[in-house]
Design a protein around this motif. Sequence first.
Motif, PDB file in Angstrom:
ATOM      1  N   LEU A  26       0.806  -1.232   0.000  1.00  0.00           N
ATOM      2  CA  LEU A  26       0.000   0.000   0.000  1.00  0.00           C
ATOM      3  C   LEU A  26       0.831   1.271   0.000  1.00  0.00           C
ATOM      4  O   LEU A  26       0.298   2.364  -0.145  1.00  0.00           O
ATOM      5  N   HIS A  27       2.132   1.148   0.200  1.00  0.00           N
ATOM      6  CA  HIS A  27       2.948   2.375   0.254  1.00  0.00           C
ATOM      7  C   HIS A  27       4.266   2.130  -0.470  1.00  0.00           C
ATOM      8  O   HIS A  27       5.254   1.681   0.124  1.00  0.00           O
ATOM      9  N   VAL A  28       4.251   2.409  -1.759  1.00  0.00           N
ATOM     10  CA  VAL A  28       5.466   2.219  -2.561  1.00  0.00           C
ATOM     11  C   VAL A  28       5.452   3.274  -3.652  1.00  0.00           C
ATOM     12  O   VAL A  28       4.420   3.531  -4.276  1.00  0.00           O
ATOM     13  N   HIS A  29       6.588   3.942  -3.811  1.00  0.00           N
ATOM     14  CA  HIS A  29       6.666   5.045  -4.787  1.00  0.00           C
ATOM     15  C   HIS A  29       7.100   4.528  -6.145  1.00  0.00           C
ATOM     16  O   HIS A  29       7.966   3.659  -6.248  1.00  0.00           O
ATOM     17  N   HIS A  30       6.507   5.116  -7.157  1.00  0.00           N
ATOM     18  CA  HIS A  30       6.730   4.761  -8.558  1.00  0.00           C
ATOM     19  C   HIS A  30       8.217   4.884  -8.912  1.00  0.00           C
ATOM     20  O   HIS A  30       8.894   3.872  -9.152  1.00  0.00           O
ATOM     21  N   PRO A 209      -2.101  10.974   3.099  1.00  0.00           N
ATOM     22  CA  PRO A 209      -0.854  11.744   3.145  1.00  0.00           C
ATOM     23  C   PRO A 209       0.243  11.070   3.973  1.00  0.00           C
ATOM     24  O   PRO A 209      -0.045  10.303   4.882  1.00  0.00           O
ATOM     25  N   HIS A 210       1.507  11.394   3.634  1.00  0.00           N
ATOM     26  CA  HIS A 210       2.626  11.078   4.527  1.00  0.00           C
ATOM     27  C   HIS A 210       2.519  12.051   5.713  1.00  0.00           C
ATOM     28  O   HIS A 210       2.227  13.231   5.518  1.00  0.00           O
ATOM     29  N   ALA A 211       2.806  11.571   6.890  1.00  0.00           N
ATOM     30  CA  ALA A 211       2.848  12.463   8.061  1.00  0.00           C
ATOM     31  C   ALA A 211       3.575  11.758   9.197  1.00  0.00           C
ATOM     32  O   ALA A 211       3.482  10.537   9.351  1.00  0.00           O
ATOM     33  N   GLY A 233       0.772   7.711   5.871  1.00  0.00           N
ATOM     34  CA  GLY A 233       2.062   7.212   5.383  1.00  0.00           C
ATOM     35  C   GLY A 233       3.101   7.389   6.472  1.00  0.00           C
ATOM     36  O   GLY A 233       3.347   8.506   6.918  1.00  0.00           O
ATOM     37  N   HIS A 234       3.636   6.297   6.944  1.00  0.00           N
ATOM     38  CA  HIS A 234       4.629   6.238   8.036  1.00  0.00           C
ATOM     39  C   HIS A 234       3.968   6.483   9.401  1.00  0.00           C
ATOM     40  O   HIS A 234       3.725   5.546  10.133  1.00  0.00           O
ATOM     41  N   GLY A 235       3.765   7.759   9.771  1.00  0.00           N
ATOM     42  CA  GLY A 235       3.175   8.044  11.095  1.00  0.00           C
ATOM     43  C   GLY A 235       4.089   7.655  12.242  1.00  0.00           C
ATOM     44  O   GLY A 235       3.632   7.519  13.391  1.00  0.00           O
ATOM     45  N   SER A 290       7.191  -1.092   1.593  1.00  0.00           N
ATOM     46  CA  SER A 290       8.624  -0.984   1.260  1.00  0.00           C
ATOM     47  C   SER A 290       9.061   0.418   0.833  1.00  0.00           C
ATOM     48  O   SER A 290      10.261   0.665   0.720  1.00  0.00           O
ATOM     49  N   ASP A 291       8.138   1.335   0.510  1.00  0.00           N
ATOM     50  CA  ASP A 291       8.430   2.750   0.229  1.00  0.00           C
ATOM     51  C   ASP A 291       9.226   2.968  -1.074  1.00  0.00           C
ATOM     52  O   ASP A 291       8.626   3.291  -2.090  1.00  0.00           O
ATOM     53  N   ASP A 292      10.550   2.832  -1.017  1.00  0.00           N
ATOM     54  CA  ASP A 292      11.399   3.020  -2.209  1.00  0.00           C
ATOM     55  C   ASP A 292      12.406   1.871  -2.219  1.00  0.00           C
ATOM     56  O   ASP A 292      13.608   2.082  -1.966  1.00  0.00           O
TER      57      ASP A 292
END
Length: 353
Positions: A26-30, A209-211, A233-235, A290-292
Motif C-alpha cells: 500500500l505504500h510504494v513510490h513509482h 498523506p505522509h505524516a 504514510g509512516h506516522g 517498502s516505500d522506495d
Amino acid sequence: MTEHLVDPQAPRDLKAFIAGLPKAELHVHHVGSASPRIVSELAARHPDSKVPTDPAALVDYFTFTDFAHFIDVYLSVVDLIRTPEDVRLLTYEVARDLARQQVRYAELTITPFSSTRRGIDERAFMDAIEDARKAAEAEFGTVLRWCFDIPGEAGLEAAEETTRLATDDRLRPEGLVSFGLGGPEVGVPRPQFKPYFDRAIAAGLHSVPHAGETTGPETVWDALTHLRAERIGHGTSSAQDPKLLAHLAEHRIPLEVCPTSNIATRAVRTLDEHPIKEFVKAGVVVTINSDDPPMFGTDLENEYTVAARLLDLDERGLADLAKNAVEVSFLDEAGKAGIKGEIDTYTAGWLDR
Ligand SMILES: Nc1ncnc2c1ncn2[C@@H]1O[C@H](CCC(=O)c2cccc(C(=O)O)c2)[C@@H](O)[C@H]1O
Ligand SMILES: [Zn+2]
C-alpha cells in the motif's frame, strides 16, 4: 544502498513462507521502485544523467546521510524519466518486480507534477501508466492502483497541478484511487493543502498523506484534522503521543509502516528502536510496506521478515499482517475477499505440510 539492513538471521523457513505469501503493498513510490536494472536502462537512454549505471556504484549512491540527501538523490532518478515511453517502461517493470514477490495488489504512489513540469505531455503520461497497468494485470496478474501525491516542498503550484490532474474527468486515469502528500515535512505545514485535499475527496479519492515521518505527532494530527487522512504514510512519530495512538486505534486509521525506509533516511536510528511494536500494542492497525525498495536495499519480502522479528510473529501472525493490508486497501470487496482467501489457503497448506 543499505544492503546490511537485509536480515541474515531470519529463519530460512519463515523466509520461504514470506516469499510465497500473497501480499498487498500500500505504500510504494513509482520512481522509488526503479530497480538497478531499470535505472541502468533509463540511464543508457539518457547518458547525460549523473545517476551511476553500475550496480556497485549505485550501492554508494543510494546511501543517504539524512532525509534531505535522500530527496536530492531521489530527484536525480526522477530526472531520468523524460518520455512517455520511460514512464511506461518504469511502471511495467515495477509491476514485474512486485509480481515476482507474490504481490497481488499494489497502490503505487505517483507524482505526476514531477513529470508534467519536466515537459511530459499530461495525456501521454496518463496513457503510459494506464497502458502499463492493464498489461501488468493481464500478464502478471498483479492489480495496480494509483495514488497521486503532491510533492509538498514544491509548493501550492504543485498542489494545484496535482489536484487538477487527479480531478479533471478528461485526464483522471481509471486506476486512480487516492490522493497523497510527500517529500520533506520540515517547513511544509500540512494545513495549507486542505483546499486541495477537499477537492480530491469531493472527486471521490481517498486521502493518504505522509505524516510523522520526519516531524512530530502534531503533523499526524494535522493530516487527520485538515486533510481527513484515512491512512497515514509512516506516522512513525505517533508513538510519542499516547492520545494520538488511542485515536488511531479507536478510529481504525492504519499506519503504513516502512521499517527499513525509516532507517535508510535516518528518520529512526536502528530497527530495534522502531516503534512498530508500540503501535501494535496500542491496537493501531499496521500494514507493512517498502516505500522506495531498491533505494533502501530492501523489498517487500524483506520488510515482512523485519516485521516478523520486530513483532515476534509466526506464519499465522504474518498472514494476519498481509490480510490487514488487503483489508484497509482501496480494492473492491470482491477483490479483497479473493486475496484474503488466497492468503488463508496458502497459510493452511503451508502449516499442513
Ligand atoms: N520516504 C518518503 N517520504 C516522503 N516522500 C517520499 C518518500 N519516498 C519517496 N518520496 C517521494 O518524494 C517526492 C518528493 C519530491 C519533491 O519533494 C520535489 C520538490 C521540488 C520539486 C520536485 C520536482 O519534481 O520538480 C519534487 C514526493 O512527492 C514523494 O512521492
Ligand atoms: Zn513514502
